[in-house]
Design a protein around this motif. Sequence first.
Motif, short mmCIF file in Angstrom:
data_model
loop_
_atom_site.label_atom_id
_atom_site.label_comp_id
_atom_site.label_asym_id
_atom_site.label_seq_id
_atom_site.Cartn_x
_atom_site.Cartn_y
_atom_site.Cartn_z
N UNK A 186 32.42 20.18 14.92
CA UNK A 186 32.38 21.33 15.82
C UNK A 186 33.28 21.03 17.01
N UNK A 187 33.96 22.06 17.46
CA UNK A 187 34.83 21.91 18.63
C UNK A 187 34.67 23.16 19.49
N UNK A 188 34.80 22.99 20.80
CA UNK A 188 34.64 24.12 21.71
C UNK A 188 35.81 24.26 22.66
N UNK A 189 36.04 25.49 23.08
CA UNK A 189 37.10 25.80 24.04
C UNK A 189 36.52 26.72 25.11
N UNK A 190 36.97 26.55 26.34
CA UNK A 190 36.66 27.50 27.39
C UNK A 190 37.98 27.84 28.09
N UNK A 191 38.37 29.09 27.98
CA UNK A 191 39.68 29.52 28.46
C UNK A 191 39.48 30.64 29.47
N UNK A 192 40.15 30.53 30.63
CA UNK A 192 40.02 31.63 31.59
C UNK A 192 40.83 32.82 31.12
N UNK A 193 40.36 34.00 31.48
CA UNK A 193 40.91 35.25 30.94
C UNK A 193 42.41 35.40 31.23
N UNK A 194 42.85 34.95 32.39
CA UNK A 194 44.28 35.10 32.73
C UNK A 194 45.17 34.21 31.88
N UNK A 195 44.69 33.04 31.49
CA UNK A 195 45.45 32.19 30.58
C UNK A 195 45.40 32.71 29.16
N UNK A 196 44.29 33.36 28.83
CA UNK A 196 44.07 33.81 27.46
C UNK A 196 44.91 35.02 27.08
N UNK A 197 44.89 36.07 27.88
CA UNK A 197 45.52 37.33 27.47
C UNK A 197 46.69 37.77 28.34
N UNK A 198 47.18 36.91 29.21
CA UNK A 198 48.34 37.32 30.02
C UNK A 198 49.63 36.97 29.29
#
Length: 179
Positions: free
Chosen positions: A137-149
């Motif tokens: 199992x692996x997890x990621x936490x990405x802030x919205x501005x890095x994700x969809x900009x």
Amino acid sequence: MTDMRMRADPSSGYPGRTYRFYTGPKVYEFGYGLSYSKYSYNFISVKNNNLHINQSTTHSILENSETIRYKLVSELGEETCKAMPVSVSLGVTNNGSMAGKHPVLLFVKHKKGRNGNPVKQLVGFESVTVEAGQRGKVGFEVNVCDLVSRANESGVKVIEEGDYLLSVGEEEYSINVTL
């Protein structure tokens, strides 16, 4: 070698540069090469997959008779971007007969591949060691501005309203951004 354009230009046959914009034939996808094992993925959970960004001014442009609403990342501010993280949990299965350490690459792409948008964009990567026939199992936490900009044609970071796809290998998971 003197042509430094990143985006593909179908009218001239130029395929673009980098994994983000290249549309020509590939030997291997970016980040995927040779391994002694074969891996498969599944999305276990995605938290915050319906993002509603309602702060600051909304802009719009008309492209091919479609109105595209967007926000400037600079108007949102760093605190707003960090306050809406998207948490992704992935299962990684080693389907081979050998244990291996495997890089898991999380990409995002706009569901409607519009001209000028990247084909896909790397938003996270993590290595995981998985025994033969086992699951990790692996997890990621990405802030919205890095994700969809993305950078628009003027080089300004914008977030466009619409549907996006998170992808790992052949697996995809839909997220939605409303402004």
